[in-house]
Write a protein that holds these residues in place. Sequence first.
Motif, PDB file in Angstrom:
ATOM      1  N   ASN A   1       0.871  -1.359  -0.182  1.00  0.00           N
ATOM      2  CA  ASN A   1       0.142   0.225   0.011  1.00  0.00           C
ATOM      3  C   ASN A   1       0.917   1.353  -0.088  1.00  0.00           C
ATOM      4  OD1 ASN A   1      -1.697   2.434   1.164  1.00  0.00           O
ATOM      5  ND2 ASN A   1      -3.103   0.918   1.232  1.00  0.00           N
ATOM      6  N   ALA A   2       0.904   2.090  -1.140  1.00  0.00           N
ATOM      7  CA  ALA A   2       1.861   3.197  -1.282  1.00  0.00           C
ATOM      8  C   ALA A   2       1.562   3.954  -0.211  1.00  0.00           C
ATOM      9  CB  ALA A   2       1.645   3.820  -2.710  1.00  0.00           C
ATOM     10  N   PHE A   3       0.215   4.399   0.564  1.00  0.00           N
ATOM     11  CA  PHE A   3       0.028   5.513   1.189  1.00  0.00           C
ATOM     12  C   PHE A   3       0.628   5.052   2.629  1.00  0.00           C
ATOM     13  CE2 PHE A   3      -3.544   5.243  -1.710  1.00  0.00           C
ATOM     14  CZ  PHE A   3      -3.124   6.505  -2.585  1.00  0.00           C
ATOM     15  N   ILE A   4       0.532   3.706   3.131  1.00  0.00           N
ATOM     16  CA  ILE A   4       1.083   3.020   4.308  1.00  0.00           C
ATOM     17  C   ILE A   4       2.451   3.310   4.105  1.00  0.00           C
ATOM     18  CG2 ILE A   4       1.473   1.266   5.747  1.00  0.00           C
ATOM     19  CD1 ILE A   4      -1.582   0.547   5.335  1.00  0.00           C
ATOM     20  N   GLY A   5       2.937   2.764   3.116  1.00  0.00           N
ATOM     21  CA  GLY A   5       4.537   2.651   2.950  1.00  0.00           C
ATOM     22  C   GLY A   5       5.304   4.132   2.978  1.00  0.00           C
ATOM     23  N   LEU A   6       4.566   5.145   2.399  1.00  0.00           N
ATOM     24  CA  LEU A   6       5.008   6.498   2.380  1.00  0.00           C
ATOM     25  C   LEU A   6       4.922   7.037   3.747  1.00  0.00           C
ATOM     26  CD1 LEU A   6       3.518   8.088  -0.705  1.00  0.00           C
ATOM     27  CD2 LEU A   6       5.968   7.766  -0.278  1.00  0.00           C
ATOM     28  N   HIS A   7       3.828   6.887   4.340  1.00  0.00           N
ATOM     29  CA  HIS A   7       3.567   7.208   5.717  1.00  0.00           C
ATOM     30  C   HIS A   7       4.782   6.542   6.652  1.00  0.00           C
ATOM     31  CE1 HIS A   7       1.934   9.366   9.079  1.00  0.00           C
ATOM     32  NE2 HIS A   7       1.036   8.577   9.344  1.00  0.00           N
ATOM     33  N   GLY A   8       4.846   5.477   6.569  1.00  0.00           N
ATOM     34  CA  GLY A   8       5.686   4.707   7.477  1.00  0.00           C
ATOM     35  C   GLY A   8       7.394   5.178   7.332  1.00  0.00           C
ATOM     36  N   ALA A   9       7.815   5.588   5.987  1.00  0.00           N
ATOM     37  CA  ALA A   9       8.971   6.165   5.732  1.00  0.00           C
ATOM     38  C   ALA A   9       9.417   7.668   6.015  1.00  0.00           C
ATOM     39  CB  ALA A   9       9.358   5.906   3.973  1.00  0.00           C
ATOM     40  N   LEU A  10       8.074   8.305   5.709  1.00  0.00           N
ATOM     41  CA  LEU A  10       8.211   9.770   5.716  1.00  0.00           C
ATOM     42  C   LEU A  10       7.739  10.409   6.994  1.00  0.00           C
ATOM     43  CD1 LEU A  10       7.511  10.603   1.855  1.00  0.00           C
ATOM     44  CD2 LEU A  10       9.619  10.217   3.132  1.00  0.00           C
ATOM     45  N   GLY A  11       6.588   9.712   7.626  1.00  0.00           N
ATOM     46  CA  GLY A  11       6.019  10.245   8.935  1.00  0.00           C
ATOM     47  C   GLY A  11       5.026  11.468   8.489  1.00  0.00           C
ATOM     48  N   VAL A  12       4.983  12.646   9.063  1.00  0.00           N
ATOM     49  CA  VAL A  12       4.305  13.718   9.089  1.00  0.00           C
ATOM     50  C   VAL A  12       4.589  14.270   7.542  1.00  0.00           C
ATOM     51  CG1 VAL A  12       5.997  15.557   9.838  1.00  0.00           C
ATOM     52  CG2 VAL A  12       3.211  15.737  10.177  1.00  0.00           C
ATOM     53  N   VAL A  13       5.573  14.140   6.911  1.00  0.00           N
ATOM     54  CA  VAL A  13       5.818  14.771   5.536  1.00  0.00           C
ATOM     55  C   VAL A  13       4.844  14.109   4.566  1.00  0.00           C
ATOM     56  CG1 VAL A  13       7.271  14.969   3.659  1.00  0.00           C
ATOM     57  CG2 VAL A  13       8.215  15.073   5.968  1.00  0.00           C
ATOM     58  N   ALA A  14       4.563  12.915   4.896  1.00  0.00           N
ATOM     59  CA  ALA A  14       3.663  12.056   4.147  1.00  0.00           C
ATOM     60  C   ALA A  14       2.267  12.600   4.092  1.00  0.00           C
ATOM     61  CB  ALA A  14       3.571  10.686   4.214  1.00  0.00           C
ATOM     62  N   VAL A  15       1.697  12.998   5.553  1.00  0.00           N
ATOM     63  CA  VAL A  15       0.386  13.497   5.849  1.00  0.00           C
ATOM     64  C   VAL A  15       0.221  14.558   4.923  1.00  0.00           C
ATOM     65  CG1 VAL A  15      -0.926  14.105   7.770  1.00  0.00           C
ATOM     66  CG2 VAL A  15       0.387  12.159   8.019  1.00  0.00           C
ATOM     67  N   LEU A  16       1.393  15.792   4.892  1.00  0.00           N
ATOM     68  CA  LEU A  16       1.097  16.914   4.187  1.00  0.00           C
ATOM     69  C   LEU A  16       1.108  16.630   2.884  1.00  0.00           C
ATOM     70  CD1 LEU A  16       3.998  18.851   6.100  1.00  0.00           C
ATOM     71  CD2 LEU A  16       1.575  19.013   6.380  1.00  0.00           C
ATOM     72  N   LEU A  17       1.592  15.757   2.470  1.00  0.00           N
ATOM     73  CA  LEU A  17       1.479  15.235   0.903  1.00  0.00           C
ATOM     74  C   LEU A  17       0.097  14.823   0.663  1.00  0.00           C
ATOM     75  CD1 LEU A  17       3.251  14.739  -1.759  1.00  0.00           C
ATOM     76  CD2 LEU A  17       3.564  12.462  -1.176  1.00  0.00           C
ATOM     77  N   PHE A  18      -0.327  13.817   1.512  1.00  0.00           N
ATOM     78  CA  PHE A  18      -1.799  13.525   1.416  1.00  0.00           C
ATOM     79  C   PHE A  18      -2.920  14.539   1.533  1.00  0.00           C
ATOM     80  CE2 PHE A  18      -0.263   9.368   3.304  1.00  0.00           C
ATOM     81  CZ  PHE A  18       0.555   9.023   2.316  1.00  0.00           C
ATOM     82  N   LEU A  19      -2.676  15.627   2.282  1.00  0.00           N
ATOM     83  CA  LEU A  19      -3.642  16.678   2.321  1.00  0.00           C
ATOM     84  C   LEU A  19      -3.477  17.636   0.985  1.00  0.00           C
ATOM     85  CD1 LEU A  19      -2.911  17.882   6.142  1.00  0.00           C
ATOM     86  CD2 LEU A  19      -4.858  16.709   5.177  1.00  0.00           C
ATOM     87  N   GLY A  20      -2.460  17.586   0.552  1.00  0.00           N
ATOM     88  CA  GLY A  20      -2.487  18.350  -0.917  1.00  0.00           C
ATOM     89  C   GLY A  20      -3.255  17.588  -1.729  1.00  0.00           C
ATOM     90  N   VAL A  21      -3.089  16.156  -1.800  1.00  0.00           N
ATOM     91  CA  VAL A  21      -3.919  15.282  -2.778  1.00  0.00           C
ATOM     92  C   VAL A  21      -5.481  15.464  -2.648  1.00  0.00           C
ATOM     93  CG1 VAL A  21      -4.510  12.957  -3.547  1.00  0.00           C
ATOM     94  CG2 VAL A  21      -2.079  13.814  -3.096  1.00  0.00           C
TER      95      VAL A  21
END
Length: 355
Positions: free
Chosen positions: A268-288
Motif C-alpha cells: 500500500n503506497a500510502f502506508i509505505g510513504l507514511h511509514g517512511a516519511l511520517g508527517v511529511v507524507a501526511v502533508l503530501l496526502f492533504l495536498g492530494v
Amino acid sequence: MFAAFGLQMLSNPLLNYVSFAVIGGAVFGCCLLCGVSHKNLVALLVLAFSLFCFMFVSSFVTGNVGLGFYVSIIACTFLSILMLQYDPKLLILKTLYYFLFVFLVLVFFALVAGVDPGKLWPQSSRNTTSEVFVVLGAIFLINGRVLRLLRFKPLFYSLIVVVSIMSIGRSGIITSLMLFGAFGLYTVSAVKKRKIFYLCLVSAALCLYFRDKIFTYFGYLEEKGITDSYRLNMIKEFVANYDSSVFIFGVDFSSLPYIASFSNNPHNAFIGLHGALGVVAVLLFLGVLLSLVKYTINGKYVALLALLAMLLRLSTDEASGLLLLPMVYVSLDGVGYLLKSASKRNFNYYLKSQA
C-alpha cells in the motif's frame, strides 16, 4: 534523468546510489535551464536540506532510513514545481510521455513474446507493470493541457489496458479501464467524433482479441474476490500500532511482524510513504485531498477520474522513485489552489474594507 529513476528499480545498491547522484544533478540542471531565480533556487535547496535533516532525526527515532524515499520526494518536488511554474511549453511532461510510450511498447512486445510478467521487474511482481503505466499515465490526463501536444494517445492508453490484462492483476485491470474511461471522457469533452469512433473500435477489437484472458480473469476474480485478506491484515496491523510517534516520524516495518513477513512491503503506497516519511507524507496526502476538491468544484471530471484511478492503484502496491511524481504534482497543485483561493478571499475582503 528518467532512466536514472528506472535504475532505482534494480536491486544493485551501487546503481541505486549512482541513480541518486544522476537524479540530483539532472534536477538541479533543469532548475537552471528553466530559469529558476537564485532566490527561489536557494529556497528549494533549503527545503531539501530540511527534509534530509528530518530524515536523520526520524532514522534516529525509528531506526528506519528511507533515503530512497527522501531523494525521490525531493526530486519529484523540484520537477513538479518546474512543471507547474517554469515550463509553459510542457517539455518535461512531453519528454516523460514519449519515454514512457517507448517503454510501454517494449513491455508489450516482451509480453507478446511470452516473457513471464513476474520476471520483467527485478525484485518485484507482475503487478508492477500495471502500476508503472497506470500511475504515470494518469499525470497527462490530470494536467490536461499537455494532451493536445501528444501523439498516439489512443494507442498509448489502449496498450496500458492490454499490458494490464496480460499481467492478470485485479487492481491493474480495473484501474487501467478507469484510466481508459478518463481518456474516453476527454475525447467526448473535446467533441472529436472520429476519435470516439476509433476508440470504440479499438476497445471492441481488444475485448475480442483478449476474450479468453478476460474470461479467465473474471473467473480468477470470482475465486479470489476484489481484495486480498493479507492486504487488509497489513492495514489492521499498521492501524493497531499507530501512535503519535508513527504520525510524526513514521515506523520501521521490520518492527511489525506481519508486514515484516512480506519483506517489509505493506503493499500500500500510502502506508509505505507514511511509514517512511511520517508527517511529511501526511502533508503530501492533504495536498492530494485539496486537488480532489479542486477538480470536483471546477468540474474537471477527466482529471478527477484519472486521479481516482491513480489513487486506487497506489492503494494496492508499494511505490517509490518516479512513481511518486504524479502524487507530488497533484499535491502541489492542490496546495497552489488553496493559496490562490486564500489570497483571492483576502483581496476581496481588503476591497470591501476600503469601500
